[in-house]
Design a protein around this motif. Sequence first.
Motif, PDB file in Angstrom:
ATOM      1  N   GLY A 260       7.476  11.499  -5.376  1.00  0.00           N
ATOM      2  CA  GLY A 260       8.601  11.253  -6.256  1.00  0.00           C
ATOM      3  C   GLY A 260       8.545   9.930  -6.991  1.00  0.00           C
ATOM      4  O   GLY A 260       9.258   9.733  -7.986  1.00  0.00           O
ATOM      5  N   TYR A 261       7.727   9.006  -6.539  1.00  0.00           N
ATOM      6  CA  TYR A 261       7.610   7.706  -7.199  1.00  0.00           C
ATOM      7  C   TYR A 261       6.612   7.703  -8.349  1.00  0.00           C
ATOM      8  O   TYR A 261       6.563   6.764  -9.137  1.00  0.00           O
ATOM      9  N   GLY A 262       5.765   8.720  -8.441  1.00  0.00           N
ATOM     10  CA  GLY A 262       4.792   8.758  -9.528  1.00  0.00           C
ATOM     11  C   GLY A 262       3.494   9.404  -9.102  1.00  0.00           C
ATOM     12  O   GLY A 262       3.322   9.825  -7.954  1.00  0.00           O
ATOM     13  N   THR A 263       2.592   9.462 -10.064  1.00  0.00           N
ATOM     14  CA  THR A 263       1.297  10.115  -9.862  1.00  0.00           C
ATOM     15  C   THR A 263       0.173   9.116 -10.047  1.00  0.00           C
ATOM     16  O   THR A 263       0.090   8.420 -11.067  1.00  0.00           O
ATOM     17  N   LEU A 264      -0.696   9.042  -9.045  1.00  0.00           N
ATOM     18  CA  LEU A 264      -1.935   8.278  -9.130  1.00  0.00           C
ATOM     19  C   LEU A 264      -3.050   9.304  -9.260  1.00  0.00           C
ATOM     20  O   LEU A 264      -3.343  10.044  -8.333  1.00  0.00           O
ATOM     21  N   SER A 265      -3.647   9.361 -10.438  1.00  0.00           N
ATOM     22  CA  SER A 265      -4.527  10.478 -10.779  1.00  0.00           C
ATOM     23  C   SER A 265      -5.971  10.285 -10.365  1.00  0.00           C
ATOM     24  O   SER A 265      -6.808  11.157 -10.605  1.00  0.00           O
ATOM     25  N   GLY A 266      -6.294   9.168  -9.736  1.00  0.00           N
ATOM     26  CA  GLY A 266      -7.674   8.916  -9.334  1.00  0.00           C
ATOM     27  C   GLY A 266      -8.503   8.248 -10.406  1.00  0.00           C
ATOM     28  O   GLY A 266      -9.677   7.945 -10.177  1.00  0.00           O
ATOM     29  N   GLY A 267      -7.931   7.984 -11.579  1.00  0.00           N
ATOM     30  CA  GLY A 267      -8.681   7.373 -12.663  1.00  0.00           C
ATOM     31  C   GLY A 267      -8.435   5.889 -12.825  1.00  0.00           C
ATOM     32  O   GLY A 267      -8.978   5.274 -13.751  1.00  0.00           O
ATOM     33  N   MET A 268      -7.620   5.306 -11.966  1.00  0.00           N
ATOM     34  CA  MET A 268      -7.365   3.862 -12.042  1.00  0.00           C
ATOM     35  C   MET A 268      -7.111   3.344 -10.633  1.00  0.00           C
ATOM     36  O   MET A 268      -6.991   4.118  -9.680  1.00  0.00           O
ATOM     37  N   ASP A 269      -7.040   2.023 -10.520  1.00  0.00           N
ATOM     38  CA  ASP A 269      -6.918   1.424  -9.195  1.00  0.00           C
ATOM     39  C   ASP A 269      -5.846   0.344  -9.206  1.00  0.00           C
ATOM     40  O   ASP A 269      -5.517  -0.208 -10.261  1.00  0.00           O
TER      41      ASP A 269
END
Length: 322
Positions: free
Chosen positions: A177-186
């Motif tokens: 619910g806080y957001g999406t970390l798509s694996g393309g950034m750190d």
Amino acid sequence: MLDKPSKTTFADINRAYNSVFCPDCLSIGLVVPVETYDKSPVPTMKRHIERAQLADDLGFSALWLRDVPFNVPSFGDAGQLYDPFVYLGTLAAMTADIALGVASVVLPLRHPAHVAKAAASVDALSGGRLLLGVASGDRPEEYPALNKGFADRGDRFRESVDYIRATAGTTPDFANGYGTLSGGMDLLPKPAGGRLPLLITGGSRQSPDWVAQNGDGWMTYPRDASSQGRVVADYRHRVADAGGEDKPVMQSLYIDLLDAPDAGPKPIHLGFQSGTTYLRHYLNEIQALGINHVALNLRFNTADTETTMKRLAAEILPDFSC
């Protein structure tokens, strides 16, 4: 102080965690501000840096800050006034060895990306001296000010912990619910020890099993010996049942240290007034119950603050170190 030889069998996380928490041992820290302010909810913050440095020099194991966004009159304590992460950065630069803890960050009032970034920055800049207590919060007046719900803070707390854990990995692939970390950034920097040591405060609106399984330790409050022994044993049984390593337990304690060493105890808010003899007896008792660290709060202490710190260091600390 940090970097002492340790017999710990707790997880190896960072300098602070490895030094402050040892099985069968009790270490002693101080709650910031280290001053008496019993007549007002707002401390003066006089000599706060000098006293933090004195605590470091005297061998106290940790300094503990609190996260108090607003001075809520009904709460009765404005904490150390400063934003905890700004203050931790200052203390990291002004001290050398002492662990730097937050007890505790109110996760539902902050975005976990900001918490993770700030906490990892302090941990990296201090050489692994951060201990991150986390809580769901207990002051309902603060939530409307930030347009946050109070009733659902337990759900947001749980999601925040998951998000913070995810950011310790490289290019995380994670969503809630806080957001999406798509694996393309750190998210940088990374914590000094590879992950942040998260200490769950109280129940934080979670089940006891969740608390035992998801924290790196547990923060609780002072109780009578019988009750404290039961809750500590229950926590450790739940940790063991989950199949994980043992984890530390810490508690707070308000004290008013009297000049007469043999002065008996009288109750004060979440603690007692006494001489050093009874204080030593109490600390031995909670150590035997499985408490690994106690954060002493001098808010109601009637003696000179520096004198009390030096008496504690000379008469109490030698009996309690890992």
